[in-house]
Design a protein around this motif. Sequence first.
Motif, short mmCIF file in Angstrom:
data_model
loop_
_atom_site.label_atom_id
_atom_site.label_comp_id
_atom_site.label_asym_id
_atom_site.label_seq_id
_atom_site.Cartn_x
_atom_site.Cartn_y
_atom_site.Cartn_z
N ILE A 162 0.84 -1.21 0.00
CA ILE A 162 0.00 0.00 0.00
C ILE A 162 0.87 1.26 0.00
N MET A 163 1.99 1.20 0.76
CA MET A 163 2.80 2.40 0.97
C MET A 163 3.44 2.91 -0.30
N TRP A 164 3.87 2.00 -1.18
CA TRP A 164 4.56 2.48 -2.37
C TRP A 164 3.62 3.21 -3.33
N GLN A 165 2.31 2.95 -3.18
CA GLN A 165 1.34 3.68 -3.98
C GLN A 165 0.52 4.64 -3.12
N LEU A 166 1.15 5.12 -2.03
CA LEU A 166 0.45 6.00 -1.09
C LEU A 166 -0.13 7.25 -1.75
N PRO A 167 0.62 7.96 -2.61
CA PRO A 167 0.00 9.16 -3.23
C PRO A 167 -1.28 8.84 -4.00
N VAL A 168 -1.29 7.69 -4.70
CA VAL A 168 -2.49 7.30 -5.45
C VAL A 168 -3.63 6.99 -4.49
N LYS A 169 -3.30 6.27 -3.39
CA LYS A 169 -4.32 5.93 -2.41
C LYS A 169 -4.91 7.18 -1.76
N VAL A 170 -4.04 8.15 -1.47
CA VAL A 170 -4.53 9.39 -0.86
C VAL A 170 -5.41 10.15 -1.85
N TYR A 171 -5.01 10.16 -3.12
CA TYR A 171 -5.83 10.83 -4.15
C TYR A 171 -7.20 10.17 -4.24
N GLN A 172 -7.24 8.85 -4.22
CA GLN A 172 -8.52 8.14 -4.26
C GLN A 172 -9.36 8.46 -3.03
N THR A 173 -8.69 8.57 -1.88
CA THR A 173 -9.40 8.92 -0.65
C THR A 173 -9.97 10.33 -0.74
N ALA A 174 -9.17 11.25 -1.31
CA ALA A 174 -9.66 12.62 -1.49
C ALA A 174 -10.87 12.66 -2.42
N THR A 175 -10.85 11.81 -3.44
CA THR A 175 -11.99 11.74 -4.37
C THR A 175 -13.26 11.30 -3.65
N THR A 176 -13.12 10.27 -2.79
CA THR A 176 -14.30 9.81 -2.04
C THR A 176 -14.79 10.87 -1.07
N LEU A 177 -13.87 11.69 -0.58
CA LEU A 177 -14.26 12.77 0.32
C LEU A 177 -15.15 13.77 -0.40
N ILE A 178 -14.86 14.00 -1.67
CA ILE A 178 -15.64 14.96 -2.45
C ILE A 178 -16.95 14.35 -2.94
N THR A 179 -16.87 13.10 -3.42
CA THR A 179 -18.05 12.47 -4.01
C THR A 179 -18.96 11.80 -2.98
N GLY A 180 -18.39 11.48 -1.80
CA GLY A 180 -19.18 10.79 -0.78
C GLY A 180 -19.25 9.30 -0.98
N GLU A 181 -18.50 8.77 -1.96
CA GLU A 181 -18.49 7.33 -2.18
C GLU A 181 -17.83 6.62 -1.02
N GLU A 182 -18.15 5.33 -0.88
CA GLU A 182 -17.57 4.54 0.20
C GLU A 182 -16.08 4.32 -0.04
N ARG A 183 -15.29 4.46 1.00
CA ARG A 183 -13.84 4.30 0.89
C ARG A 183 -13.47 2.83 0.77
N SER A 184 -12.36 2.58 0.10
CA SER A 184 -11.85 1.21 -0.02
C SER A 184 -11.38 0.72 1.34
N ALA A 185 -11.51 -0.59 1.57
CA ALA A 185 -11.12 -1.17 2.86
C ALA A 185 -9.63 -1.00 3.12
N ASP A 186 -8.81 -0.89 2.06
CA ASP A 186 -7.37 -0.72 2.25
C ASP A 186 -6.94 0.74 2.15
N SER A 187 -7.90 1.63 2.30
CA SER A 187 -7.60 3.06 2.31
C SER A 187 -6.70 3.40 3.49
N PRO A 188 -5.67 4.25 3.29
CA PRO A 188 -4.81 4.63 4.42
C PRO A 188 -5.59 5.45 5.45
N LEU A 189 -5.12 5.39 6.69
CA LEU A 189 -5.76 6.08 7.80
C LEU A 189 -4.83 7.11 8.40
N SER A 190 -5.39 8.16 8.96
CA SER A 190 -4.63 9.07 9.83
C SER A 190 -4.79 8.57 11.25
N ILE A 191 -4.13 9.22 12.19
CA ILE A 191 -4.28 8.86 13.60
C ILE A 191 -5.71 9.11 14.05
#
Length: 426
Positions: free
Chosen positions: A287-316
């Motif tokens: 997951i880490m080597w593609q972290l920028p892509v994962k964060v971009y996908q997470t940002a997209t779900t934040l805007i669209t409201g779509e459900e996040r992927s189960a392997d989406s990175p987390l903050s604290i």
Amino acid sequence: MEAIAFVIGVVLMIVGLAVSIALHEIGHLVPAKRFGVRVGQYMIGFGPTLWSRRYGETQYGFKAIPLGGYISMAGMYPPSPAERAATGRAGGGFFATMVQDARAANDETLQGDDDRVFYKLPVYKRVIIMLGGPVMNLLFAIVLFSILLTGIGVQTATTTVSALSECVPQAGVTECTSSDPAPPAAAAGIEPGDTIVSVNGTAVTGFDEVSRIIQASPGEQLTLVIQRDGAERTVTVVPAAIDATGADGSAERIGFLGVRPTVEYERQPIWAGAAAAGENVGAVAGIMWQLPVKVYQTATTLITGEERSADSPLSIVGAGILSGEVAAAEAPVLNRVAGFLGLLASLNIALFVFNLIPLLPLDGGHIVVALWDGLKRFLAKLFHRPPPKPVDATKLVPVTFVVVIGLIVMGAVLILADIFNPLSII
């Protein structure tokens, strides 16, 4: 009570994170002192200092924001070039000023010709010091996984019957009625507390084996050996045929017996914790080597409201929310403890992998600088050239600045996503 349990879970995660950070910095501190490097500070957190005390030459303390930590080692980099030190001026714009500021801060840790500085250490000692932090997180994760898997165990569906179904399920019906047929298990005289020993002469040790045989035998007569009150008895049963959806999405008919298994904690071998940590390292690294892509996908779900992927990175923040949900879940206390240990162990695996990314200011970046310094010295010796000057990593401050900004942006995106579109175990 649920709200209180949630808060307790969040607080426990904050404490767990603080312990993880403290261990990480101890991983740097101990070898640094062992190798004679002068360490000015050992701090947990950032921002204003809440408490500190000096022991010997090192000041130990806690700061207000528990999102990291650091130790301050003397001479992380070589001293400023003589001409820069004399003028005290950088010139050349913003990044040049940043480089000079970094050099000035580093120069403040130097004391004359003192050899108790980091940059003068042999390469292997510098690598050991920088690896110490991530390795402590890995070891902590192994301890947590060992407690979870060997001390508590893995929830396993056993062959002991805990309960019987009320009826044979019908397509599109969610509740049983008095007219629905009784499950085959009840008709065969199977009772809660019975242990299934074998099915059609095949010994079974787990409920998955029982389920596999039953589902493959709709409408076929099966002979079960069960154990009740220490004695074995044989019963004959014909699994009912019910509609189900196969793995490929197609409709199929499977057998249904109507027994529910007893779930127990099954303790794993002592090496299971290390094995689990190793598997998690591989998964997190993927997951880490593609972290920028994962964060971009997470940002997209934040805007669209779509459900996040189960392997989406987390903050604290996200880890704290999950910890709170685990603590507030309607489950036995042992289940909740196990869930918390798993979360904290996974967080330490993430810290281990993340800090090995070969970019400054992460530990992996300092390791690369040390190895580059060693390679230059090796090549100089190989070709009989004068020893090169120590690598001046302050020249990489502009790159470090870009990395830090990137990390701040990604962290902000994940925090916002964890607040407004969080992952959930519910």
